[in-house]
Design a protein around this motif. Sequence first.
Motif, PDB file in Angstrom:
ATOM      1  N   GLN A  55       0.810  -1.219   0.000  1.00 28.06           N
ATOM      2  CA  GLN A  55       0.000   0.000   0.000  1.00 28.06           C
ATOM      3  C   GLN A  55       0.844   1.271   0.000  1.00 28.06           C
ATOM      4  O   GLN A  55       0.647   2.166  -0.831  1.00 28.06           O
ATOM      5  N   GLN A  56       1.767   1.374   0.918  1.00 27.04           N
ATOM      6  CA  GLN A  56       2.547   2.601   1.028  1.00 27.04           C
ATOM      7  C   GLN A  56       3.352   2.871  -0.236  1.00 27.04           C
ATOM      8  O   GLN A  56       3.404   3.997  -0.737  1.00 27.04           O
ATOM      9  N   ALA A  57       3.954   1.821  -0.798  1.00 21.64           N
ATOM     10  CA  ALA A  57       4.759   2.000  -2.011  1.00 21.64           C
ATOM     11  C   ALA A  57       3.885   2.397  -3.192  1.00 21.64           C
ATOM     12  O   ALA A  57       4.235   3.301  -3.965  1.00 21.64           O
ATOM     13  N   SER A  58       2.737   1.732  -3.341  1.00 19.10           N
ATOM     14  CA  SER A  58       1.873   2.011  -4.487  1.00 19.10           C
ATOM     15  C   SER A  58       1.308   3.424  -4.436  1.00 19.10           C
ATOM     16  O   SER A  58       1.281   4.139  -5.448  1.00 19.10           O
ATOM     17  N   TYR A  59       0.852   3.833  -3.281  1.00 18.86           N
ATOM     18  CA  TYR A  59       0.288   5.187  -3.168  1.00 18.86           C
ATOM     19  C   TYR A  59       1.378   6.250  -3.265  1.00 18.86           C
ATOM     20  O   TYR A  59       1.123   7.364  -3.730  1.00 18.86           O
ATOM     21  N   SER A  60       2.594   5.916  -2.871  1.00 20.40           N
ATOM     22  CA  SER A  60       3.687   6.890  -2.985  1.00 20.40           C
ATOM     23  C   SER A  60       4.040   7.158  -4.442  1.00 20.40           C
ATOM     24  O   SER A  60       4.428   8.282  -4.798  1.00 20.40           O
ATOM     25  N   ILE A  61       3.905   6.139  -5.284  1.00 18.81           N
ATOM     26  CA  ILE A  61       4.167   6.340  -6.712  1.00 18.81           C
ATOM     27  C   ILE A  61       3.184   7.364  -7.286  1.00 18.81           C
ATOM     28  O   ILE A  61       3.570   8.306  -7.992  1.00 18.81           O
TER      29      ILE A  61
END
Length: 286
Positions: A55-61
Amino acid sequence: HSKGLKFGLYSDAGTLTCQKRPGGRGYEFQDARQYAAWGVDYLKYDWCSTTTQNQQASYSIMRDALLKSGRPIVFSICEWGTSKPWTWARDVGNLWRTTGDIQDCWDCKRDWGGMGFVHILDLQDGLESYAGPGHWNDPDMLEVGNGGMNATEYRAHFSLWCILAAPLMAGNDIRSMKPEIAEILTNREVVAVDQDASGLQGRRVKREGDSDVWAKQLSDGGRAVALLNRGKAPAQVSVSWSDIGYPAHLSASVRDLWAKKDLGTHAGSFSANVPAHGVVLIKVEP
């Protein structure tokens, strides 16, 4: 924009949206540029078809893509609270859903995770320290006016979302709403509680049986207080000034924000008869 409204779009961090349309995975920067070109103001980003994504990585993109788009776009994270986004999303999005989808009912629950107003309300207690200007807990859109609850229940729903400093997004059809619904959504004194400059999220300060007291500190030193009756019969609900951070001996003025009526000065506490599934929303000022 010509009607004074903001332009919001919906997409998804996975390969498909929850409606099985193409999602944004792998196309975040192209999508963000197109959103900016279209004049988009707000992006809700869902979490369907994400398989093993983090979640954190995907939303950070997508955050990075929006920042490079050249247009300020409010970024709404919607992964249903599964990874406790309040612990990591402050620097990623502007708001994050804290639960599964809200349902237009008082206390129902769906097998797939949807839930009624009071269930979502309970899950907000304890999250207040994570919210503030520019980074908000999102208990989901308003159901006010969609027909599953009555006006008393909708006033309670709206009042508590304002105590929570929640993003206020009308989930009803504003073109055809009844006057009593418009009156709820446009009560300036109640909306002012939500929009208070301090940006502090309120919290539950008392619970006795079916009675709740929720309070929100305001920028002028006052308190907004919701006396909530979760029961099926009218009930007397009380709040002591010590419950809301004031000295027990204090005398304070009380105003009923729905009745738009000053209720005089009260020493030490205040109580009111609250209808079933209803609320009395007051502002307390020393």
